[in-house]
Write an enzyme that holds these catalytic residues in place. Structure first.
Site, PDB file in Angstrom:
ATOM      1  N   ARG A 158      50.412  44.243  43.583  1.00 18.98           N
ATOM      2  CA  ARG A 158      51.190  43.941  42.373  1.00 18.98           C
ATOM      3  C   ARG A 158      52.145  45.044  41.956  1.00 18.98           C
ATOM      4  O   ARG A 158      52.771  44.946  40.906  1.00 18.98           O
ATOM      5  CB  ARG A 158      50.235  43.586  41.220  1.00 18.98           C
ATOM      6  CG  ARG A 158      49.465  42.331  41.525  1.00 18.98           C
ATOM      7  CD  ARG A 158      48.645  41.772  40.379  1.00 18.98           C
ATOM      8  NE  ARG A 158      47.768  40.768  40.950  1.00 18.98           N
ATOM      9  CZ  ARG A 158      46.541  40.993  41.381  1.00 18.98           C
ATOM     10  NH1 ARG A 158      46.004  42.204  41.231  1.00 18.98           N
ATOM     11  NH2 ARG A 158      45.827  40.051  41.936  1.00 18.98           N
ATOM     12  N   GLU A 220      32.749  39.446  43.896  1.00 18.32           N
ATOM     13  CA  GLU A 220      31.978  38.390  44.533  1.00 18.32           C
ATOM     14  C   GLU A 220      31.340  38.846  45.841  1.00 18.32           C
ATOM     15  O   GLU A 220      30.361  38.259  46.314  1.00 18.32           O
ATOM     16  CB  GLU A 220      32.878  37.180  44.821  1.00 18.32           C
ATOM     17  CG  GLU A 220      33.438  36.501  43.592  1.00 18.32           C
ATOM     18  CD  GLU A 220      34.655  37.215  43.017  1.00 18.32           C
ATOM     19  OE1 GLU A 220      35.139  38.189  43.638  1.00 18.32           O
ATOM     20  OE2 GLU A 220      35.116  36.797  41.948  1.00 18.32           O
ATOM     21  N   THR A 277      34.661  44.315  38.137  1.00 19.60           N
ATOM     22  CA  THR A 277      35.736  45.138  38.693  1.00 19.60           C
ATOM     23  C   THR A 277      36.975  45.126  37.793  1.00 19.60           C
ATOM     24  O   THR A 277      37.287  44.133  37.140  1.00 19.60           O
ATOM     25  CB  THR A 277      36.117  44.654  40.100  1.00 19.60           C
ATOM     26  OG1 THR A 277      36.318  43.242  40.079  1.00 19.60           O
ATOM     27  CG2 THR A 277      35.021  44.989  41.095  1.00 19.60           C
ATOM     28  N   ASN A 297      34.725  39.450  36.244  1.00 22.69           N
ATOM     29  CA  ASN A 297      33.540  38.616  36.136  1.00 22.69           C
ATOM     30  C   ASN A 297      32.291  39.330  36.628  1.00 22.69           C
ATOM     31  O   ASN A 297      32.346  40.334  37.331  1.00 22.69           O
ATOM     32  CB  ASN A 297      33.739  37.339  36.961  1.00 22.69           C
ATOM     33  CG  ASN A 297      34.114  37.653  38.398  1.00 22.69           C
ATOM     34  OD1 ASN A 297      35.268  37.924  38.687  1.00 22.69           O
ATOM     35  ND2 ASN A 297      33.148  37.661  39.301  1.00 22.69           N
ATOM     36  N   ASP A 342      33.178  32.728  36.348  1.00 22.03           N
ATOM     37  CA  ASP A 342      34.293  33.510  36.900  1.00 22.03           C
ATOM     38  C   ASP A 342      35.410  33.643  35.866  1.00 22.03           C
ATOM     39  O   ASP A 342      36.587  33.628  36.206  1.00 22.03           O
ATOM     40  CB  ASP A 342      34.825  32.880  38.190  1.00 22.03           C
ATOM     41  CG  ASP A 342      35.833  33.774  38.918  1.00 22.03           C
ATOM     42  OD1 ASP A 342      35.795  34.999  38.710  1.00 22.03           O
ATOM     43  OD2 ASP A 342      36.667  33.243  39.670  1.00 22.03           O
ATOM     44  N   ASN A 429      45.760  33.170  34.774  1.00 23.84           N
ATOM     45  CA  ASN A 429      45.246  34.103  35.757  1.00 23.84           C
ATOM     46  C   ASN A 429      45.994  35.429  35.641  1.00 23.84           C
ATOM     47  O   ASN A 429      46.363  35.839  34.539  1.00 23.84           O
ATOM     48  CB  ASN A 429      45.323  33.485  37.161  1.00 23.84           C
ATOM     49  CG  ASN A 429      44.228  33.992  38.068  1.00 23.84           C
ATOM     50  OD1 ASN A 429      44.296  35.105  38.567  1.00 23.84           O
ATOM     51  ND2 ASN A 429      43.215  33.167  38.291  1.00 23.84           N
ATOM     52  N   HIS A 654      41.335  29.532  54.046  1.00 21.91           N
ATOM     53  CA  HIS A 654      41.983  28.419  54.742  1.00 21.91           C
ATOM     54  C   HIS A 654      42.071  27.148  53.907  1.00 21.91           C
ATOM     55  O   HIS A 654      42.601  26.142  54.385  1.00 21.91           O
ATOM     56  CB  HIS A 654      41.259  28.140  56.057  1.00 21.91           C
ATOM     57  CG  HIS A 654      41.444  29.213  57.075  1.00 21.91           C
ATOM     58  ND1 HIS A 654      42.601  29.337  57.817  1.00 21.91           N
ATOM     59  CD2 HIS A 654      40.639  30.240  57.457  1.00 21.91           C
ATOM     60  CE1 HIS A 654      42.486  30.386  58.626  1.00 21.91           C
ATOM     61  NE2 HIS A 654      41.310  30.951  58.425  1.00 21.91           N
TER      62      HIS A 654
END
Length: 726
Positions: A158, A220, A277, A297, A342, A429, A654
């Site tokens: 970013r 995660e 995090t 989360n 989440d 988001n 994917h």
């Protein structure tokens, strides 16, 4: 370190140069990290001469974009007004640069004294002449492509921070690198994360009081969150703030963690990492001398598994304020106590002074994933107001007396599945919002999405795997076309112009799908945003009327900036579809950046001005021909097992139903050769150099064969669909 001098580039040669850059690391000694100087740069003392005084006084230099959100307040509002609502129709492309990648692009450029600093995929850094577009230098940190297995959401970055002649970037494999702003050579680098844990860095650093602040991602996958501060001159670590408690048998690294530990239960959370995090947002108030950061989360997502006795689980899903000199805790506000969905609080935060009930309040504002817009007193964390900005069903409202959400009866899913708004992508988001002091509105790139949450009754923690604690199968798209269309209709995107004082929407612009770009507001009564349909658009900031658009020929998720050089205003945006939306397959596939939607994904920097006359080459129509798939011989039980294994191991990259909405390979389109090598690729890591690591530690031959059978079925499904449409 080796350097390669390239000829000065011209606009027509830029794409060729970008392609050539791909080969430069191959010319170096094995393992070298490359910086390539393209032209002579200005004298060192005049390059990136940014300090705290300049950032604090950003409004006195409206032509600069000195920090991630332009100033420490992260408002993403520019006082520039040469481009206005009455002349924005004359805006045209001034110059562009095609990056040598087709991965997602999420960077906010930095514009300092006539130079643009931009990152691309794989944590690469580029410096451009902001007027001509000439490439000054390029730096490749040579992130191992196999590290892709440790990433949440594409090989994105970013952006950078600049400070006193240096450019700082966080790399996907956890390094913080300081580059000489003159030529991109490495001044210092430090490994900020343990190499034996699946940490990553995708966020942009910030520099406050001579210290570089950087967090990380990987909740995660089984990590423990923290934010660190490093001396900007030499890379020495000044302090580290852990966001969740660690091993209860070890001393707490910070006194406040004793308080946090009391909100956790059970004896497994610290073995699971705990999450929390700090992977994106930060802001700083120089007057209060407070650094604010958002926390992610919990991990696993499901609190019932990580903390089976309940508890708020501090400091997950919280805004935390600390002293930037020492990391000393000052206050926190938790947006989602006992987070189980989440619902990160890492989303963009904005500082502003607002008149509320006749009193000027110093506030911090955030629209986190959970769907509520929060206005807090930034001096002490007191909740001022909170209201829903998108569809929300997990909680009815936020109690202003307690500051806590009032959860719906069906919000927790320990006993039975729950259909919840928003889904794991959240109501908003990472895409930056913006604020305009002229209109008093916050502009949110918002989402609506729905998900079935269900508990994984057979959960076993697997280091390095996606440990959500959810049974993901109830959340997959139905096979029936009509039901699938109904489900997909619940996934939408929009701009909401939010009045933070009234806590109400002033106006809304709907989009064709979700995952659209971040926002920029300006004194010209303009609001800029790119979208998933491959357009860059200008709106009236006070009404939302659409005034101008230009094709990017690829989806845009990053946020624009504006800057000026020699009294000429420019608007710049990085384009390129990708990021976390790849996991949503068919929904993501609606985007212009998707080959399935008729175009390829292009990763590029676009710069506009009022007299811009450049033209992007129109892409040739993409006609992907489906190779003849192998025979489908698997039985129903094998296909069902393969589907579940695919969802739990493969869909994060994917896509749902093996549909990729980005340049990541669409597995339905595999060649006969790839089918032959399937087990060697999936288990043995045959294509690790492209980011596909081997999964032999998690899967065996029978597992890989079952996944292969499911993918073959999806190829046959596509073949049938194409025949029906002919």
């Amino acid at each position: 370190m080796r350097y390669y001098v390239l000829a000065t580039t011209h606009r027509a040669l830029r794409p060729a140069l970008a392609t050539a850059l791909l080969s430069l690391p191959l010319l170096a000694g094995c393992g070298d990290r490359q910086s390539t100087a393209a032209t002579a740069a200005p004298a060192a003392q005049t390059v990136a001469a940014v300090d705290g005084a300049r950032i604090r006084g950003a409004d006195s230099e409206p032509g600069q974009w000195l920090s991630h959100g332009r100033g420490y307040d992260e408002q993403r509002y520019s006082p520039l007004a040469q481009i206005r609502q009455d002349n924005v129709g004359d805006l045209g492309l001034d110059w562009y640069f095609d990056f040598p990648t087709k991965r997602g692009m999420e960077a906010t450029p930095i514009a300092v004294d006539g130079v643009l600093y931009v990152t691309s995929a794989w944590s690469m850094v580029y410096a451009f002449d902001a007027v001509s577009g000439e490439l000054l230098w390029h730096y490749d940190p040579q992130v191992p492509k196999a590290w892709m297995v440790n990433l949440c959401c594409d090989a994105v970055n970013r952006g950078v921070a600049v400070w006193q002649g240096k450019v700082y970037v966080g790399t996907l494999d956890g390094r913080l690198v300081a580059l000489d702003a003159t030529d991109g050579s490495v001044a210092w680098e430090v490994q900020t994360t343990p190499r034996d844990k699946p940490y990553s860095i995708t966020g942009a650093p910030r520099v406050v009081k001579g210290m570089v602040m950087i967090g990380n991602g990987g909740s995660e996958l089984g990590v423990r969150g923290y934010i660190s501060a490093y001396d900007a001159q030499n890379g020495d670590m000044a302090w580290r703030f852990y966001t969740v408690p660690g091993d209860p048998q070890a001393p707490h690294e910070n006194p406040i963690l004793k308080q946090a530990a009391a909100t956790w239960s059970g004896d497994k959370y610290w073995e699971y990492g705990g999450g929390g995090t700090v992977w994106d947002s930060m802001a700083y108030d120089p007057e209060l001398d407070l650094l604010y950061f958002g926390v992610g989360n919990g991990a696993p997502w499901n609190r019932e598994i990580r903390s089976p006795g309940g508890g708020d689980n501090l400091f997950v899903s919280s805004i935390v304020a600390v002293r930037p000199d020492s990391g000393e805790y000052v206050w926190h506000y938790q947006t989602t106590p006992g987070e189980s969905w989440d619902y990160t609080a890492t989303q963009h935060m904005i500082l502003a002074d607002l008149e509320i009930d006749g009193e000027t309040r110093k506030v911090i504002m955030q629209a986190p994933k959970n769907g509520f817009f929060y206005v807090l007193d930034r001096a002490n964390g007191e909740l001022i107001s909170a209201q829903k900005y998108t569809t929300v069903t997990w909680a009815s409202h936020v109690d202003l007396d307690t500051g806590r959400p009032v959860e719906a009866d069906n919000a927790r899913y320990e006993d039975k599945p729950a259909l919840i708004y928003p889904n794991t992508q959240g109501g908003h988001n990472w895409h930056p919002m913006s604020y305009s002091p002229d209109t008093g509105l916050v502009y949110i790139p918002a989402h609506q999405g729905i998900m079935v949450y269900a508990q994984d009754k057979d959960f076993e923690f697997t280091p390095g795997a996606w440990n959500t604690g959810l049974d993901l199968m109830p959340a997959v798209m139905p096979e029936d076309p009509e039901l699938r269309a109904q489900a997909m209709s619940q996934f939408t995107g929009f701009i909401t112009a939010w009045d933070p004082v009234k806590q109400a929407e002033a106006w809304r612009v709907p989009h064709s799908t979700l995952w659209n770009g971040g926002m920029l507001s300006t004194a010209g009564n303009l609001l800029f945003q790119g979208n998933a349909d491959g357009e860059f658009v200008a709106y009236r900031a006070d009404t939302g009327d659409r005034l101008w658009s230009s094709p990017a020929y690829t989806g845009i998720v990053a946020a624009p900036i504006t800057y000026s050089v020699d009294d000429k205003q420019y608007v710049a945006v990085v384009a390129g579809w990708g990021g976390a939306q790849v996991a949503f397959g068919e929904i993501a596939d609606r985007a212009k950046g998707s080959p399935e939607a008729g175009g390829d994904n292009y990763s590029r920097l676009l710069v506009y001005s009022l007299d811009g006359r450049a033209q992007l080459p129109a892409p040739a129509p993409s006609e992907r021909k489906l190779p003849a798939p192998p025979p489908l011989n698997a039985d129903v039980a094998t296909l069902a097992r393969g589907h579940e294994l695919y969802i739990n191991n493969c869909h994060f990259c994917h896509g749902d139903r093996a549909i990729s909405g980005t340049s990541i390979p669409d597995l339905r389109m595999m060649s006969p050769e790839t089918h032959e090598l399937f087990n060697a690729i999936v288990l043995g890591g045959l294509r690790h150099e492209k980011g596909m690591a081997g999964f032999a530690q998690r899967l065996d031959d029978d597992d890989a064969e079952a996944i292969h059978a499911y993918v073959i079925k999806r190829a046959h499904d596509l073949h049938s669909e194409q025949e029906q449409n002919q």
